[in-house]
Design an enzyme around this catalytic site. Sequence first.
Site, PDB file in Angstrom:
ATOM      1  N   LYS A   1       0.826  -1.216   0.000  1.00 57.10           N
ATOM      2  CA  LYS A   1       0.000   0.000   0.000  1.00 57.10           C
ATOM      3  C   LYS A   1       0.861   1.267   0.000  1.00 57.10           C
ATOM      4  O   LYS A   1       0.670   2.161  -0.818  1.00 57.10           O
ATOM      5  CB  LYS A   1      -0.932   0.018   1.230  1.00 57.10           C
ATOM      6  CG  LYS A   1      -1.859  -1.190   1.316  1.00 57.10           C
ATOM      7  CD  LYS A   1      -2.751  -1.129   2.543  1.00 57.10           C
ATOM      8  CE  LYS A   1      -2.029  -1.254   3.873  1.00 57.10           C
ATOM      9  NZ  LYS A   1      -1.416  -2.567   4.141  1.00 57.10           N
TER      10      LYS A   1
ATOM     11  N   ARG B   1      11.038  -1.088  10.993  1.00 57.73           N
ATOM     12  CA  ARG B   1       9.909  -0.772  11.871  1.00 57.73           C
ATOM     13  C   ARG B   1       9.833  -1.750  13.038  1.00 57.73           C
ATOM     14  O   ARG B   1      10.084  -2.940  12.865  1.00 57.73           O
ATOM     15  CB  ARG B   1       8.603  -0.836  11.062  1.00 57.73           C
ATOM     16  CG  ARG B   1       8.122   0.528  10.622  1.00 57.73           C
ATOM     17  CD  ARG B   1       7.019   0.464   9.608  1.00 57.73           C
ATOM     18  NE  ARG B   1       5.873  -0.337  10.017  1.00 57.73           N
ATOM     19  CZ  ARG B   1       4.772  -0.460   9.281  1.00 57.73           C
ATOM     20  NH1 ARG B   1       4.674   0.151   8.113  1.00 57.73           N
ATOM     21  NH2 ARG B   1       3.768  -1.204   9.697  1.00 57.73           N
TER      22      ARG B   1
ATOM     23  N   ARG C   1     -10.165  -0.107   8.351  1.00 54.20           N
ATOM     24  CA  ARG C   1      -9.708  -1.457   8.664  1.00 54.20           C
ATOM     25  C   ARG C   1     -10.757  -2.272   9.392  1.00 54.20           C
ATOM     26  O   ARG C   1     -10.503  -3.429   9.719  1.00 54.20           O
ATOM     27  CB  ARG C   1      -8.489  -1.372   9.576  1.00 54.20           C
ATOM     28  CG  ARG C   1      -7.179  -1.319   8.864  1.00 54.20           C
ATOM     29  CD  ARG C   1      -6.142  -1.003   9.917  1.00 54.20           C
ATOM     30  NE  ARG C   1      -4.975  -1.803   9.776  1.00 54.20           N
ATOM     31  CZ  ARG C   1      -3.854  -1.362   9.211  1.00 54.20           C
ATOM     32  NH1 ARG C   1      -3.780  -0.158   8.704  1.00 54.20           N
ATOM     33  NH2 ARG C   1      -2.805  -2.134   9.162  1.00 54.20           N
TER      34      ARG C   1
ATOM     35  N   ARG D   1      11.575  -5.315   5.060  1.00 58.00           N
ATOM     36  CA  ARG D   1      11.327  -3.893   4.746  1.00 58.00           C
ATOM     37  C   ARG D   1      12.292  -2.981   5.495  1.00 58.00           C
ATOM     38  O   ARG D   1      12.635  -3.194   6.637  1.00 58.00           O
ATOM     39  CB  ARG D   1       9.893  -3.523   5.135  1.00 58.00           C
ATOM     40  CG  ARG D   1       9.647  -2.009   5.082  1.00 58.00           C
ATOM     41  CD  ARG D   1       8.212  -1.636   5.164  1.00 58.00           C
ATOM     42  NE  ARG D   1       7.508  -2.330   6.214  1.00 58.00           N
ATOM     43  CZ  ARG D   1       6.187  -2.417   6.265  1.00 58.00           C
ATOM     44  NH1 ARG D   1       5.448  -1.865   5.336  1.00 58.00           N
ATOM     45  NH2 ARG D   1       5.614  -3.077   7.243  1.00 58.00           N
TER      46      ARG D   1
ATOM     47  N   ARG E   1      -0.586  -9.306  13.232  1.00 66.87           N
ATOM     48  CA  ARG E   1      -1.181  -8.334  12.294  1.00 66.87           C
ATOM     49  C   ARG E   1      -1.965  -9.058  11.201  1.00 66.87           C
ATOM     50  O   ARG E   1      -3.034  -8.604  10.792  1.00 66.87           O
ATOM     51  CB  ARG E   1      -0.080  -7.459  11.681  1.00 66.87           C
ATOM     52  CG  ARG E   1       0.487  -6.427  12.667  1.00 66.87           C
ATOM     53  CD  ARG E   1       1.850  -5.915  12.256  1.00 66.87           C
ATOM     54  NE  ARG E   1       1.852  -5.228  10.975  1.00 66.87           N
ATOM     55  CZ  ARG E   1       2.942  -4.993  10.251  1.00 66.87           C
ATOM     56  NH1 ARG E   1       4.127  -5.407  10.686  1.00 66.87           N
ATOM     57  NH2 ARG E   1       2.862  -4.354   9.114  1.00 66.87           N
TER      58      ARG E   1
HETATM   59  P1  AP5 Z   1       4.748  -1.598   1.867  1.00 68.53           P
HETATM   60  O1  AP5 Z   1       4.417  -0.778   0.680  1.00 68.53           O
HETATM   61  O2  AP5 Z   1       5.477  -0.951   2.987  1.00 68.53           O
HETATM   62  O3  AP5 Z   1       3.424  -2.377   2.375  1.00 68.53           O
HETATM   63  P2  AP5 Z   1       2.145  -1.857   3.144  1.00 68.53           P
HETATM   64  O4  AP5 Z   1       0.970  -2.491   2.493  1.00 68.53           O
HETATM   65  O5  AP5 Z   1       2.165  -0.376   3.272  1.00 68.53           O
HETATM   66  O6  AP5 Z   1       2.380  -2.591   4.520  1.00 68.53           O
HETATM   67  P3  AP5 Z   1       2.287  -2.070   6.026  1.00 68.53           P
HETATM   68  O7  AP5 Z   1       3.028  -3.071   6.852  1.00 68.53           O
HETATM   69  O8  AP5 Z   1       2.654  -0.640   6.129  1.00 68.53           O
HETATM   70  O9  AP5 Z   1       0.784  -2.257   6.273  1.00 68.53           O
HETATM   71  P4  AP5 Z   1       0.107  -2.336   7.615  1.00 68.53           P
HETATM   72  O10 AP5 Z   1      -1.282  -2.201   7.157  1.00 68.53           O
HETATM   73  O11 AP5 Z   1       0.386  -3.522   8.426  1.00 68.53           O
HETATM   74  O12 AP5 Z   1       0.798  -1.162   8.478  1.00 68.53           O
HETATM   75  P5  AP5 Z   1       0.331   0.285   8.838  1.00 68.53           P
HETATM   76  O13 AP5 Z   1       1.501   1.146   8.922  1.00 68.53           O
HETATM   77  O14 AP5 Z   1      -0.812   0.696   7.996  1.00 68.53           O
HETATM   78  O15 AP5 Z   1       5.576  -2.874   1.348  1.00 68.53           O
HETATM   79  C1  AP5 Z   1       6.050  -3.881   2.251  1.00 68.53           C
HETATM   80  C2  AP5 Z   1       7.420  -4.394   1.795  1.00 68.53           C
HETATM   81  O16 AP5 Z   1       7.257  -5.115   0.568  1.00 68.53           O
HETATM   82  C3  AP5 Z   1       8.434  -3.284   1.490  1.00 68.53           C
HETATM   83  O17 AP5 Z   1       9.690  -3.698   1.909  1.00 68.53           O
HETATM   84  C4  AP5 Z   1       8.362  -3.104  -0.035  1.00 68.53           C
HETATM   85  O18 AP5 Z   1       9.597  -2.647  -0.577  1.00 68.53           O
HETATM   86  C5  AP5 Z   1       8.031  -4.526  -0.484  1.00 68.53           C
HETATM   87  N1  AP5 Z   1       7.197  -4.552  -1.697  1.00 68.53           N
HETATM   88  C6  AP5 Z   1       6.174  -3.710  -2.024  1.00 68.53           C
HETATM   89  N2  AP5 Z   1       5.618  -4.039  -3.201  1.00 68.53           N
HETATM   90  C7  AP5 Z   1       6.305  -5.150  -3.618  1.00 68.53           C
HETATM   91  C8  AP5 Z   1       6.184  -5.992  -4.785  1.00 68.53           C
HETATM   92  N3  AP5 Z   1       5.270  -5.742  -5.743  1.00 68.53           N
HETATM   93  N4  AP5 Z   1       7.048  -7.038  -4.885  1.00 68.53           N
HETATM   94  C9  AP5 Z   1       7.987  -7.282  -3.922  1.00 68.53           C
HETATM   95  N5  AP5 Z   1       8.140  -6.536  -2.811  1.00 68.53           N
HETATM   96  C10 AP5 Z   1       7.302  -5.474  -2.667  1.00 68.53           C
HETATM   97  O19 AP5 Z   1      -0.253   0.058  10.315  1.00 68.53           O
HETATM   98  C11 AP5 Z   1       0.616  -0.249  11.396  1.00 68.53           C
HETATM   99  C12 AP5 Z   1      -0.189  -0.366  12.678  1.00 68.53           C
HETATM  100  O20 AP5 Z   1      -0.845   0.883  12.970  1.00 68.53           O
HETATM  101  C13 AP5 Z   1      -1.321  -1.386  12.666  1.00 68.53           C
HETATM  102  O21 AP5 Z   1      -0.855  -2.691  12.973  1.00 68.53           O
HETATM  103  C14 AP5 Z   1      -2.231  -0.826  13.760  1.00 68.53           C
HETATM  104  O22 AP5 Z   1      -1.742  -1.114  15.043  1.00 68.53           O
HETATM  105  C15 AP5 Z   1      -2.134   0.668  13.527  1.00 68.53           C
HETATM  106  N6  AP5 Z   1      -3.133   1.160  12.557  1.00 68.53           N
HETATM  107  C16 AP5 Z   1      -2.916   1.703  11.319  1.00 68.53           C
HETATM  108  N7  AP5 Z   1      -4.056   2.024  10.710  1.00 68.53           N
HETATM  109  C17 AP5 Z   1      -5.059   1.677  11.563  1.00 68.53           C
HETATM  110  C18 AP5 Z   1      -6.478   1.739  11.495  1.00 68.53           C
HETATM  111  N8  AP5 Z   1      -7.121   2.208  10.397  1.00 68.53           N
HETATM  112  N9  AP5 Z   1      -7.184   1.302  12.560  1.00 68.53           N
HETATM  113  C19 AP5 Z   1      -6.568   0.823  13.671  1.00 68.53           C
HETATM  114  N10 AP5 Z   1      -5.238   0.719  13.798  1.00 68.53           N
HETATM  115  C20 AP5 Z   1      -4.481   1.138  12.750  1.00 68.53           C
HETATM  116 MG    MG Z   2       2.329   0.962   4.886  1.00 70.87          MG
END
Ligand code: AP5
Ligand code: MG
Length: 217
Positions: free
Chosen positions: A13, A160, A88, A127, A171
Amino acid sequence: MQLILMGAPGAGKGTQAAFLVKKFGIPQIATGDMFRVAVKSGTQLGKQAKACMDAGKLVPDEVTIGIVRERLGKDDCKDGFILDGFPRTVEQADALNKILADLGKTLTAVLNINVPAEDLIGRSVGRRVCRNCGATYHVEFNAPKVEGVCDECGGELYQRADDTVETMTNRLNVYVESTRPLIEYYKKAGVYYEVDGRQHIEKVTEDLINVLTSVKG
Ligand code: AP5
Ligand code: MG
Ligand code: ZN
């Protein structure tokens, strides 16, 4: 254009949002990034968020909905935005409908980046993120030119706190339980689109842009 980028943890994402921001000139609203800023600042919100994030659990809906409502009301969102990591839960999705109605806007598209569960832990654990500009890398799939250094700005790359096998397992369970039902939710709403997130990063971007071109007509 009001977009939601959906997908399991590690699906790509944030990586794809960065391209869409450049292409369409609308801001990325990433709740995870907003919580990480709060954790760094040591605010009350940050303390509450940190406990949830470290455990791989969701931050409570009322807290999350409040920060998104405030953010979407800002001036830079008036021509659209890309939500990354929100909604979410069904409760968050219902709240978003209300926020959009209050702003006189509708959802343009919900874009789901589909990646099978077995790929996700490897993506997360490998990552690396730039401390300075937030650019995202992967030690194997998207390595920086110089190890530990951001290509874009020369900043230091870090891992992270929630990118461990253990937290990532939690997660992913939370995703299946609370977030995956939103696929049906948005299919019913007629705004759901899916791209294959196992492809190369550039190909995923291309597919997303193709969907958006067809949606906008
Ligand atoms: P990346 O682009 O970083 O993936 P992402 O989908 O953004 O993954 P996140 O881990 O950020 O998602 P998340 O939803 O768990 O975390 P968030 O920060 O939102 O890519 C991942 C890796 O893969 C990278 O190394 C990249 O280079 C690689 N990659 C990308 N595309 C690729 C491809 N095509 N091929 C190969 N490799 C590739 O949330 C964190 C925490 O915050 C949650 O756990 C929760 O506690 C809290 N939180 C956030 N939002 C909410 C909400 N709405 N409600 C409640 N709690 C929330
Ligand atoms: Mg992200
Ligand atoms: Zn950087």
